[in-house]
Design a protein around this motif. Structure first.
Motif, short mmCIF file in Angstrom:
data_model
loop_
_atom_site.label_atom_id
_atom_site.label_comp_id
_atom_site.label_asym_id
_atom_site.label_seq_id
_atom_site.Cartn_x
_atom_site.Cartn_y
_atom_site.Cartn_z
N VAL A 142 53.05 34.18 55.12
CA VAL A 142 53.16 33.23 54.00
C VAL A 142 53.80 31.93 54.48
O VAL A 142 53.37 30.84 54.09
N GLY A 143 54.82 32.03 55.33
CA GLY A 143 55.42 30.81 55.88
C GLY A 143 54.43 30.00 56.69
O GLY A 143 54.39 28.76 56.59
N LEU A 144 53.64 30.67 57.51
CA LEU A 144 52.59 29.99 58.28
C LEU A 144 51.59 29.32 57.34
O LEU A 144 51.18 28.18 57.56
N THR A 145 51.19 30.03 56.30
CA THR A 145 50.23 29.50 55.33
C THR A 145 50.72 28.20 54.71
O THR A 145 50.00 27.19 54.65
N ARG A 146 51.95 28.21 54.24
CA ARG A 146 52.48 27.05 53.53
C ARG A 146 52.66 25.85 54.47
O ARG A 146 52.37 24.71 54.09
N THR A 147 53.14 26.12 55.68
CA THR A 147 53.34 25.03 56.62
C THR A 147 52.01 24.41 57.04
O THR A 147 51.85 23.18 57.07
N ALA A 148 51.04 25.26 57.36
CA ALA A 148 49.72 24.75 57.75
C ALA A 148 49.05 23.98 56.61
O ALA A 148 48.36 22.98 56.84
N ALA A 149 49.25 24.45 55.38
CA ALA A 149 48.67 23.74 54.23
C ALA A 149 49.21 22.32 54.13
O ALA A 149 48.45 21.37 53.87
N LEU A 150 50.50 22.15 54.36
CA LEU A 150 51.09 20.82 54.30
C LEU A 150 50.56 19.92 55.41
O LEU A 150 50.33 18.73 55.20
N GLU A 151 50.34 20.49 56.58
CA GLU A 151 49.86 19.69 57.70
C GLU A 151 48.37 19.42 57.62
O GLU A 151 47.88 18.42 58.16
N GLY A 152 47.62 20.29 56.94
CA GLY A 152 46.17 20.16 56.95
C GLY A 152 45.58 19.35 55.82
O GLY A 152 44.41 18.95 55.88
N GLY A 153 46.37 19.09 54.78
CA GLY A 153 45.81 18.45 53.59
C GLY A 153 45.12 17.13 53.85
O GLY A 153 44.03 16.87 53.32
N ALA A 154 45.73 16.28 54.67
CA ALA A 154 45.15 14.95 54.92
C ALA A 154 43.83 15.03 55.65
O ALA A 154 43.03 14.09 55.60
N ALA A 155 43.57 16.16 56.33
CA ALA A 155 42.32 16.32 57.09
C ALA A 155 41.30 17.16 56.33
O ALA A 155 40.29 17.56 56.91
N GLY A 156 41.56 17.44 55.07
CA GLY A 156 40.61 18.22 54.29
C GLY A 156 40.64 19.70 54.60
O GLY A 156 39.69 20.43 54.29
N ILE A 157 41.72 20.17 55.21
CA ILE A 157 41.85 21.59 55.56
C ILE A 157 42.76 22.26 54.52
O ILE A 157 43.89 21.82 54.31
N THR A 158 42.26 23.30 53.87
CA THR A 158 43.10 24.07 52.96
C THR A 158 43.47 25.39 53.61
O THR A 158 42.69 25.96 54.38
#
Length: 258
Positions: free
Chosen positions: A161-177
């Motif tokens: 879950v921690g990995l999920t939330r961190t990656a979501a924050l980093e990926g948003g600008a690139a269209g990655i959910t």
């Protein structure tokens, strides 16, 4: 349904833990929707399952970092790009904390937390280049709550879950959910193997385990079917889910409503 890519080609997905249970159901769902799928599993029997669904099978032990990177490299080699990653591969070991084998701890963490990190890291530049990506991490109700005898599993799922939330924050600008799916007990071989282990650990018979352990806190008194989980994975991997990221989707039969 998952939409075709903007270039007119089918979306390409990697699904790990594909030889049974949830992974098998997700592979079938994606193939029915017209995706190109690399089905990844350490079990060579996954070949027949993948081919029957219309997927390409890649045998890999994802506790090996090179196998994680190799899975993504194989996807790019075969299909030219990657759009979707479903981190589903998992194992279980039921034992009291004081008796939990160190080797089993490392195996669980390597497969269920380190491998999703490495796979995410490997697909990231390809998704960023395409300005579109969907990553679905198969967590569990045990990403939200704990149960005795599951120290390795619970620790890995909480970390996911921690990995999920961190990656979501980093990926948003690139269209990655990036989202996590948190089901309660699903009717899979992994869960079926747990019943005998839980019976031993708790001094119960197997029917008691189902009723008094697995379904005790559920409002809906049944196991979840793999195809129910696959349907939600399909949504999270779709164009329509573009506004959904960093979420932990409970599919827990009402377990956490209390």
């Amino acid at each position: 349904m998952v939409a075709p890519s903007t270039l007119g080609h089918p979306r390409v997905a990697i699904v790990t833990g594909s030889s049974s249970g949830i992974g098998e159901a997700v592979v079938k769902q994606f193939c029915q929707e017209g995706l190109q799928v690399l089905a990844v599993d350490a079990n060579p029997q996954g070949l027949d399952i993948a081919e029957a669904a219309g997927a390409v099978f890649y045998q890999a032990d994802l506790t090996d970092p090179e196998a994680c990177r190799g899975s993504v490299a194989e996807t790019i080699k075969r299909f030219g790009h990657v759009d979707i990653l479903v981190n589903n591969a998992g194992i279980q070991h039921v034992e009291a904390l004081e008796d939990f084998p160190e080797a089993k701890w490392h195996q669980i963490i390597d497969l269920m937390l380190t491998a999703p990190f490495l796979l995410t890291q490997a697909v990231w530049p390809h998704m960023r280049q395409g300005q579109w990506g969907r990553i679905v991490n198969m967590a569990s109700i045990h990403a939200s709550v704990a149960s005795p005898g599951k120290v390795g599993y619970v620790s890995a799922k909480h970390g996911l879950v921690g990995l999920t939330r961190t990656a979501a924050l980093e990926g948003g600008a690139a269209g990655i959910t990036v989202n996590a799916l948190c089901p309660a007990y699903v009717r899979t071989p992994l869960v079926e193997r747990q019943i005998a282990d839980q019976a031993r650990l708790n001094g119960m018979d197997e029917q008691q385990v189902i009723e008094e352990v697995m379904l005790k806190n559920a409002a809906i008194k049944r196991l979840i079917e793999p195809d129910e989980v696959a349907a939600l994975v399909s949504y999270l991997a779709s164009e329509q889910a573009g506004a959904v990221t960093g979420a932990c989707w409970s599919m827990d039969l009402g377990w956490t409503a209390q």
